[in-house]
Design a protein around this motif. Structure first.
Motif, mmCIF file in Angstrom:
data_model
loop_
_atom_site.group_PDB
_atom_site.id
_atom_site.type_symbol
_atom_site.label_atom_id
_atom_site.label_comp_id
_atom_site.label_asym_id
_atom_site.label_seq_id
_atom_site.Cartn_x
_atom_site.Cartn_y
_atom_site.Cartn_z
ATOM 1 N N PHE A 34 -9.952 21.531 18.866
ATOM 2 C CA PHE A 34 -11.334 21.273 18.448
ATOM 3 C C PHE A 34 -11.374 20.773 17.011
ATOM 4 N N PHE A 35 -10.559 21.371 16.162
ATOM 5 C CA PHE A 35 -10.511 20.973 14.755
ATOM 6 C C PHE A 35 -10.086 19.512 14.617
ATOM 7 N N LEU A 36 -9.056 19.122 15.390
ATOM 8 C CA LEU A 36 -8.583 17.738 15.344
ATOM 9 C C LEU A 36 -9.646 16.763 15.867
ATOM 10 N N GLN A 37 -10.357 17.181 16.878
ATOM 11 C CA GLN A 37 -11.406 16.321 17.426
ATOM 12 C C GLN A 37 -12.544 16.114 16.416
ATOM 13 N N VAL A 38 -12.893 17.182 15.701
ATOM 14 C CA VAL A 38 -13.927 17.064 14.670
ATOM 15 C C VAL A 38 -13.483 16.113 13.568
ATOM 16 N N LEU A 39 -12.219 16.254 13.134
ATOM 17 C CA LEU A 39 -11.705 15.362 12.103
ATOM 18 C C LEU A 39 -11.692 13.913 12.584
ATOM 19 N N GLY A 40 -11.315 13.699 13.834
ATOM 20 C CA GLY A 40 -11.290 12.342 14.390
ATOM 21 C C GLY A 40 -12.686 11.727 14.440
ATOM 22 N N ALA A 41 -13.663 12.544 14.861
ATOM 23 C CA ALA A 41 -15.035 12.045 14.932
ATOM 24 C C ALA A 41 -15.560 11.712 13.542
#
Length: 206
Positions: free
Chosen positions: A12-19
């Motif tokens: 989830f953390f990586l997805q937030v950073l990607g977004a």
């Protein structure tokens, strides 16, 4: 996987950073596109086009990525060459964006002609503003004996008498002949009739 564990997971953390990274990139690209389309921060100083021909104006503005629009010609002005720029908008030194249109007015090829107005028996104060309104100038003022003080008696141009309706070029100097108000007035009722027969002198009675 429970929602709580998912929200705290690395995925989830990586997805937030990607977004967030995608949003930042899109925002950056949008601002650059906006700057490019509006040419923000890039302004051009309007040059002085006075006394340039239309061909010279076109060449000079092309170099600056500016355009021009010819509005009209104006009455001939002796201080400017024929067919040269006498007025422009915006004025020289104004900051404008690329592609801005500069509006110009061109000098005529020569003075146009105007008709001489009826100034006879008008006062000097009435005559001069009338001449100026037509684009004419006051010339030499001459006074001759006449009861009408400062009254226009004749109009002349380059030594010849003018009649109402005659045409002269604009900016011509019109000479005026005025009355001096000092003419002698003779009362006809008291004047001696030169044709009258003088009275005979009585002869002594013889």
């Amino acid at each position: 996987m429970s929602l709580r564990k998912y929200l705290t997971s690395r995925v989830f953390f990586l997805q937030v950073l990607g977004a967030a990274a995608i949003i930042a990139v899109l925002g950056y690209l949008f601002m650059h596109w906006l700057t490019f389309t509006t040419d923000h921060g890039h302004e051009i100083t309007v040059p002085n086009l006075s006394k340039l021909t239309e061909e010279q104006v076109e060449s000079k503005l092309d170099e600056l990525d500016l355009d021009y629009v010819l509005l009209d010609s104006v009455d001939y002005r002796s201080g400017f060459p024929k067919y040269s720029v006498v007025e422009q908008d915006p004025l020289p030194g104004t900051k404008v964006k690329v592609g801005r249109k500069i509006y110009i007015k061109i000098n005529a090829s020569g003075f146009s002609s105007v008709r001489i107005p009826d100034l006879i028996e008008k006062t000097y104060r009435e005559a001069v503003p009338t001449l100026k309104a037509l684009g004419l100038e006051e010339g030499t003022i001459t006074y001759i004996p006449n009861l009408g003080k400062d009254m226009v008696l004749e109009m002349r141009y380059k030594g010849r008498n003018l009649k109402v309706g005659d045409r002269v070029l604009k900016a011509s100097k019109i000479d005026l002949v005025l009355g001096d108000g000092k003419a002698t007035y003779v009362d006809e009722s008291q004047a001696t009739d030169s044709t009258a027969v003088p009275a005979e002198t009585p002869q002594d009675e013889q």
